[in-house]
Design an enzyme around this catalytic site. Structure first.
Site, PDB file in Angstrom:
ATOM      1  N   TYR A   8      -4.302  21.535 -26.216  1.00  0.00           N
ATOM      2  CA  TYR A   8      -5.315  21.297 -25.192  1.00  0.00           C
ATOM      3  C   TYR A   8      -6.416  22.365 -25.200  1.00  0.00           C
ATOM      4  O   TYR A   8      -6.153  23.552 -25.414  1.00  0.00           O
ATOM      5  CB  TYR A   8      -4.665  21.277 -23.806  1.00  0.00           C
ATOM      6  CG  TYR A   8      -3.877  20.015 -23.516  1.00  0.00           C
ATOM      7  CD1 TYR A   8      -4.466  18.753 -23.592  1.00  0.00           C
ATOM      8  CD2 TYR A   8      -2.541  20.097 -23.145  1.00  0.00           C
ATOM      9  CE1 TYR A   8      -3.745  17.598 -23.319  1.00  0.00           C
ATOM     10  CE2 TYR A   8      -1.804  18.951 -22.855  1.00  0.00           C
ATOM     11  CZ  TYR A   8      -2.414  17.703 -22.942  1.00  0.00           C
ATOM     12  OH  TYR A   8      -1.690  16.575 -22.672  1.00  0.00           O
ATOM     13  N   LYS A  21      23.325  32.882  -7.163  1.00  0.00           N
ATOM     14  CA  LYS A  21      22.171  32.188  -6.584  1.00  0.00           C
ATOM     15  C   LYS A  21      21.245  31.683  -7.698  1.00  0.00           C
ATOM     16  O   LYS A  21      21.375  32.068  -8.855  1.00  0.00           O
ATOM     17  CB  LYS A  21      21.404  33.142  -5.663  1.00  0.00           C
ATOM     18  CG  LYS A  21      20.801  34.362  -6.356  1.00  0.00           C
ATOM     19  CD  LYS A  21      20.120  35.278  -5.363  1.00  0.00           C
ATOM     20  CE  LYS A  21      19.532  36.495  -6.085  1.00  0.00           C
ATOM     21  NZ  LYS A  21      18.819  37.404  -5.173  1.00  0.00           N
TER      22      LYS A  21
END
Length: 368
Positions: A264, A38
Site C-alpha cells: 500500500y 492475565k
C-alpha cells in the site's frame, strides 16, 4: 517443534515448566508462587497455561478482570484467583465464581464489603493493594485507619493478603527508589498486621523483583513475563525459554524489478532487482504497522528477512533476496531463533506489547 501450513502461535508448555522451576529456585521453598495469566496469559492461552501451572504446584493465579477469572473457572481451574483490577459492576459475578478481588481504594473496599454483606458471605477472601510509588492503583498509608475501622466486628470478608507493586525492579539504576518502595510497604503492611488477629500473606515482587530483590519475597511472589520466557535483562533471558513461537509460511514469492513498488501507498520502491515473499499475517494478527519499512524482520531458514512496505491487515511482505526458500516454507516471526524481545526492540516497544497483541484469530498449537 510442529510443522505448520498456516500462521500459528506455538505454545511450548515444557518451556513454561522450565521457567517455573527456574523462578522457584530463586525463592525459599515455603514462599508461595502466584502465576499471572492475565491478557490470555500474555498473549498465549490462559486456560492451557493455568492448567499447567496448577499441575506444577503454583499456589495462586492472577488475572486483570473478572471475565478472565470466570473463563478459568469454567475451564475447571480450582486454584485461588486474584482479580487485580476489581470493578464494582462485576462484584456479584466475582463472588459467584469464587474470585478474590484486589481492593485498592476506599470506595472499592466499601462497595465490595456491602456486596459481601448483601450476599450473606462469611470470611470471603480479599486482598488489599497499597500504592508505594507506582501511582497506578492502591490504598495509601492514610487509608489504614479507615480500613481497620471498617473491619471492626465484620466477618463477611477476610484479608487474604496485603500487597504492592514495584515500579522499576528491572532497572538497577533505580535501586534506591525500589528500596524505598520496599521500606514503605514494610511500614504499611506491618501497621496493618499489628492490628489484625490473624496474619494475611504479604507479597510485592514481580519477575524482576524475584531476580533482583529476593530479600523482599515475604510470603508470596508474583511472576508474569518470566513464566513466558523473558527476564527483562539479557543475562536472565539466557536462563529462560520463550513459551510462544509465532510461525507462518510463505504464501507467494515475487521478483521485483528496479522502480517497482511493494504494498500500500508504494511505501517501498526498489532500486535494484529483489525477491520478496508474502506472508499470511498482518496488523490484525498483532504485527503492527510500526514493524513495516525495514523496521522489523522475520527468520527464514535461519536468515533474517526485513519486512518491506507497509504492514497490511492480513499480510506482510519480506525481502528474501539471497535466501534459498520456496512457497510453503516455514517462517519464524519470533521464538527462539529471533526473540520477541529482539523484534519488539526493533520497533522501540516492549516484549509485553508484542506478546499480548497477538490476535485470537491466530491458531494456538501446543507442545507438552
Amino acid at each position: 517443534m510442529t510443522k505448520v501450513g498456516e500462521t500459528v502461535l506455538e505454545i511450548d508448555l515444557r518451556a513454561l515448566e522450565h521457567n517455573y522451576h527456574y523462578l522457584r529456585s530463586k525463592i525459599n521453598p515455603e514462599t508461595k508462587f502466584l502465576g499471572v495469566v492475565k491478557a490470555f496469559a500474555y498473549g498465549s492461552d490462559s486456560i492451557a497455561i493455568a492448567k499447567k501451572l496448577e499441575s506444577l504446584g503454583a499456589e495462586y493465579l492472577a488475572v486483570a478482570y473478572t471475565s478472565e477469572g470466570v473463563a478459568l473457572r469454567n475451564a475447571g481451574i480450582k486454584l485461588p484467583i486474584l482479580v487485580l483490577h476489581a470493578q464494582e459492576v462485576s462484584f456479584a459475578t466475582m463472588i459467584e465464581n469464587c474470585l478474590e478481588p484486589s481492593l485498592y481504594s476506599r470506595a472499592i473496599f466499601s462497595s465490595f464489603l456491602k456486596m459481601a454483606k448483601d450476599l450473606g458471605q462469611r470470611d470471603y477472601p480479599v486482598h488489599l493493594k497499597f500504592n508505594t510509588g507506582l501511582n497506578r492503583l492502591g490504598l495509601g498509608e492514610k487509608d489504614i485507619d479507615f480500613i481497620l475501622a471498617s473491619l471492626e466486628g465484620v466477618d463477611q470478608i477476610k484479608i487474604s493478603s496485603l500487597f504492592s507493586h514495584l515500579a522499576a525492579s528491572e532497572d538497577l539504576n533505580e535501586r534506591n527508589f525500589t528500596i524505598s518502595q520496599i521500606e514503605q510497604f514494610e511500614k504499611i503492611s506491618s501497621a496493618v498486621l499489628s492490628k489484625l488477629k490473624y496474619r494475611p500473606k504479604r507479597h510485592m515482587l514481580n519477575t524482576s523483583g524475584i531476580i533482583n530483590y529476593p530479600e523482599a519475597q515475604y510470603d508470596m511472589v508474583r511472576s508474569g513475563i518470566g513464566l513466558y520466557g523473558y527476564g527483562n535483562e539479557a543475562a536472565e533471558d539466557e536462563k529462560l525459554i520463550p513459551v510462544a513461537t509465532l510461525k507462518t509460511i510463505i504464501s507467494q514469492i515475487h521478483r521485483i524489478e528496479p522502480n517497482e513498488s511493494v504494498g500500500y501507498n508504494r511505501a517501498f520502491v526498489s532500486n535494484t532487482s529483489k525477491v520478496t515473499a508474502t506472508l499470511p499475517l498482518g496488523h490484525a494478527d498483532g504485527i503492527g504497522r510500526q514493524y513495516g519499512n525495514r523496521i522489523g524482520q522475520v527468520c527464514v531458514h535461519g536468515k533474517l528477512a526485513p519486512i518491506i512496505g507497509n504492514v497490511c491487515m492480513d499480510m506482510i511482505m519480506v525481502d528474501i533476496t539471497g535466501i534459498d526458500c520456496k512457497e510453503g516454507d516455514e517462517v519464524i516471526v519470533f521464538g527462539q531463533e529471533q526473540s520477541a524481545q529482539d523484534l519488539a526492540s526493533s520497533a522501540k516497544t516492549i516484549t509485553y506489547e508484542l506478546l499480548t497483541g497477538i490476535s485470537q484469530r491466530v491458531k494456538r498449537v501446543y507442545i507438552d
